[in-house]
Write an enzyme that holds these catalytic residues in place. Structure first.
Site, short mmCIF file in Angstrom:
data_model
loop_
_atom_site.label_atom_id
_atom_site.label_comp_id
_atom_site.label_asym_id
_atom_site.label_seq_id
_atom_site.Cartn_x
_atom_site.Cartn_y
_atom_site.Cartn_z
N CYS A 288 5.49 -48.41 23.86
CA CYS A 288 5.31 -47.64 25.10
C CYS A 288 6.63 -47.29 25.77
CB CYS A 288 4.44 -48.42 26.09
SG CYS A 288 2.75 -48.51 25.55
C1 LIG Z 1 -7.36 -54.10 29.64
C2 LIG Z 1 -7.71 -54.28 31.10
C3 LIG Z 1 -8.12 -52.93 31.71
C4 LIG Z 1 -8.92 -55.23 31.21
O1 LIG Z 1 -9.20 -55.48 32.55
P1 LIG Z 1 -9.45 -56.99 33.05
O2 LIG Z 1 -9.80 -56.90 34.47
O3 LIG Z 1 -8.26 -57.80 32.66
O4 LIG Z 1 -10.74 -57.37 32.23
P2 LIG Z 1 -11.02 -58.61 31.28
O5 LIG Z 1 -10.64 -58.28 29.88
O6 LIG Z 1 -10.47 -59.89 31.88
O7 LIG Z 1 -12.59 -58.66 31.36
C5 LIG Z 1 -13.28 -58.92 32.60
C6 LIG Z 1 -14.77 -58.94 32.34
O8 LIG Z 1 -15.22 -57.64 31.97
C7 LIG Z 1 -15.88 -57.67 30.71
N1 LIG Z 1 -15.59 -56.42 29.97
C8 LIG Z 1 -14.56 -56.18 29.12
N2 LIG Z 1 -14.64 -54.93 28.65
C9 LIG Z 1 -15.75 -54.38 29.20
C10 LIG Z 1 -16.36 -53.11 29.09
N3 LIG Z 1 -15.83 -52.15 28.32
N4 LIG Z 1 -17.48 -52.86 29.81
C11 LIG Z 1 -18.01 -53.83 30.61
N5 LIG Z 1 -17.47 -55.05 30.77
C12 LIG Z 1 -16.35 -55.32 30.07
C13 LIG Z 1 -15.34 -58.91 30.01
O9 LIG Z 1 -16.24 -59.35 29.04
C14 LIG Z 1 -15.16 -59.86 31.15
O10 LIG Z 1 -16.41 -60.41 31.47
P3 LIG Z 1 -16.55 -61.93 32.03
O11 LIG Z 1 -15.82 -61.93 33.34
O12 LIG Z 1 -18.04 -62.11 32.17
O13 LIG Z 1 -15.90 -62.79 31.00
C15 LIG Z 1 -6.51 -54.85 31.91
O14 LIG Z 1 -6.35 -56.24 31.60
C16 LIG Z 1 -5.21 -54.14 31.64
O15 LIG Z 1 -5.11 -52.92 31.75
N6 LIG Z 1 -4.14 -54.90 31.36
C17 LIG Z 1 -2.82 -54.35 31.13
C18 LIG Z 1 -2.72 -53.91 29.73
C19 LIG Z 1 -1.45 -53.16 29.41
O16 LIG Z 1 -0.67 -52.79 30.25
N7 LIG Z 1 -1.26 -52.96 28.16
C20 LIG Z 1 -0.20 -52.19 27.65
C21 LIG Z 1 -0.79 -51.46 26.52
S1 LIG Z 1 0.31 -50.32 25.85
#
Ligand SMILES: CC(C)(COP(=O)(O)OP(=O)(O)OC[C@H]1O[C@@H](n2cnc3c(N)ncnc32)[C@H](O)[C@@H]1OP(=O)(O)O)[C@@H](O)C(=O)NCCC(=O)NCCS
Length: 357
Positions: free
Chosen positions: A141
């Site tokens: 990235c």
């Molecule tokens: C990926 C991201 C959006 C996920 O958001 P989050 O708030 O951390 O979500 P989590 O993965 O902890 O999941 C939270 C809950 O939502 C659920 N969930 C995950 N994906 C889901 C989906 N598509 N639809 C519904 N629920 C979902 C999970 O199962 C979890 O449920 P639980 O609380 O019952 O265990 C976020 O962590 C993020 O953007 N992080 C930064 C990533 C980044 O910068 N990466 C660089 C890549 S180049």
């Protein structure tokens, strides 16, 4: 030697896919395979993403395919990433008032290269009629800010005087659209920037300083590569794709980015209240709000840290450059902004830009 960012360009694919369309395909596929369903409201709340542009929508929203359909091209044809990149380059050259023949170095800086060689950068150099040399560079990235820093060094050392930094990202091709945790994250786009030893008459930014950092992390990986086919029992179905521990990335990367930008500003003697704009990497809107608040010392107005994530999703290295491309013409001479990328590696790049024309 002073180096100037004199033009930028953006190629946006024609296929647009909303969260609702993506989730409908995901849920149909998940139903067939007895997996947990996805949810469009969760996606907006967790990431800020509402939409993305893709090089091919038909394959991605087909619940029996769940990946883009990209046609095979002959060696005699222009490659897909070069084609996207050239469209962004043509816009960037037009905004800088330059032609391809006036460029003497091309750097393709992006997360995924469609082949190891010949370099796409050399293909683009050839197609644009550019002079000098060209090479590909991958820092995930952060590729565009590392590419910009490399371009600045080439100009500083007089190896080139006008450099194109091109970021053609087809993130959809490395994304597992059947993975609930990440199927909504990425989009496709290409950006280009012109870096020169002289400013252009209008809309030029001096690259005041750049600062790079990498710290090893296993939290974002793409294990696919030329050794993959040699692995025992490897089939195309198991080909490794993007994976991350998003929550850990969020927690670990935010303080690293804030520290790097704050250190960079301090060394340059710039106060946070003098920053007119933050063009941040676009992975998560909550992450960007937090970073901007900690850098600016106040909750940012939308124009202080513009978002393009809602429309484009995460386009890897192109994201912060799209934000710059769309939100810089209103700044006035003397205004300062920071272009900052962060992502896999971990890798972070901070670029201080000062409007000079
Ligand atoms: C990926 C991201 C959006 C996920 O958001 P989050 O708030 O951390 O979500 P989590 O993965 O902890 O999941 C939270 C809950 O939502 C659920 N969930 C995950 N994906 C889901 C989906 N598509 N639809 C519904 N629920 C979902 C999970 O199962 C979890 O449920 P639980 O609380 O019952 O265990 C976020 O962590 C993020 O953007 N992080 C930064 C990533 C980044 O910068 N990466 C660089 C890549 S180049």
């Amino acid at each position: 030697m002073a180096v100037f960012l004199t033009g930028s360009g953006l190629y946006t694919p024609t296929d647009s896919v909303s969260n609702a369309e993506l989730v409908a395909a995901f849920n149909q596929n998940a139903d067939q395979n007895g997996k947990e369903l996805s949810d469009a409201d969760f996606i907006v709340k967790a990431s800020g993403i509402q939409n993305r542009f893709l090089m091919d929508k038909s394959g991605v929203v087909d619940p029996n395919r769940m990946k883009p359909l990209i046609a095979t091209r002959e060696d005699t044809q222009l490659s897909l990433q070069a084609e996207m990149g050239i469209q962004a380059c043509e816009q960037a050259l037009a905004s800088a008032g330059r032609t391809g023949a006036e460029i003497d170095a091309v750097i393709v800086a992006c997360s995924n290269m469609q082949r190891p060689y010949p370099a796409m950068a050399i293909e683009i150099q050839h197609a644009l009629g550019a002079q000098g040399f060209a090479f590909d560079l991958n820092v995930a990235c952060s590729s565009a800010t590392f590419g910009l820093t490399t371009a600045k060094s080439l100009i500083d050392s007089k190896q080139a005087s006008r450099v194109l930094v091109v970021s053609p990202e087809i993130c959809s091709a490395h994304l597992d659209f059947t993975d609930r945790d990440s199927h909504f994250i990425f989009g496709d786009a290409a950006t280009a920037m012109v870096l020169e030893s002289e400013p252009s008459a209008t809309n030029s930014f001096e690259v005041q300083s750049t600062k790079l950092l990498t710290v090893f992390s296993n939290n974002i990986r793409n294990n696919g590569g030329f050794l993959t086919r040699c692995e025992p029992d490897m089939t195309l179905e198991h080909y490794p794709l993007f994976k991350q521990n998003g929550r850990k990335v969020f927690k670990e990367v935010v303080p690293m980015v804030v520290n790097l930008i704050n250190e960079h500003l301090a060394v340059q003697g710039i106060e946070s209240q003098d920053i007119k704009r933050l063009w941040l990497h676009q992975a998560n809107s909550n992450m960007n709000r937090l970073i901007a608040t900690k850098v600016l010392g106040v909750e940012p107005l939308s124009e202080q840290a513009p978002q393009i994530l809602d429309e484009y999703a995460n386009t890897s290295s192109a994201g912060s450059v799209i934000a710059f491309h769309k939100y810089h013409t209103d700044l006035v001479v003397g205004d300062t902004g920071v272009l900052c990328s962060f992502g896999a590696g971990y890798s972070i790049g901070s670029v201080i830009l000062r409007k000079c024309a």
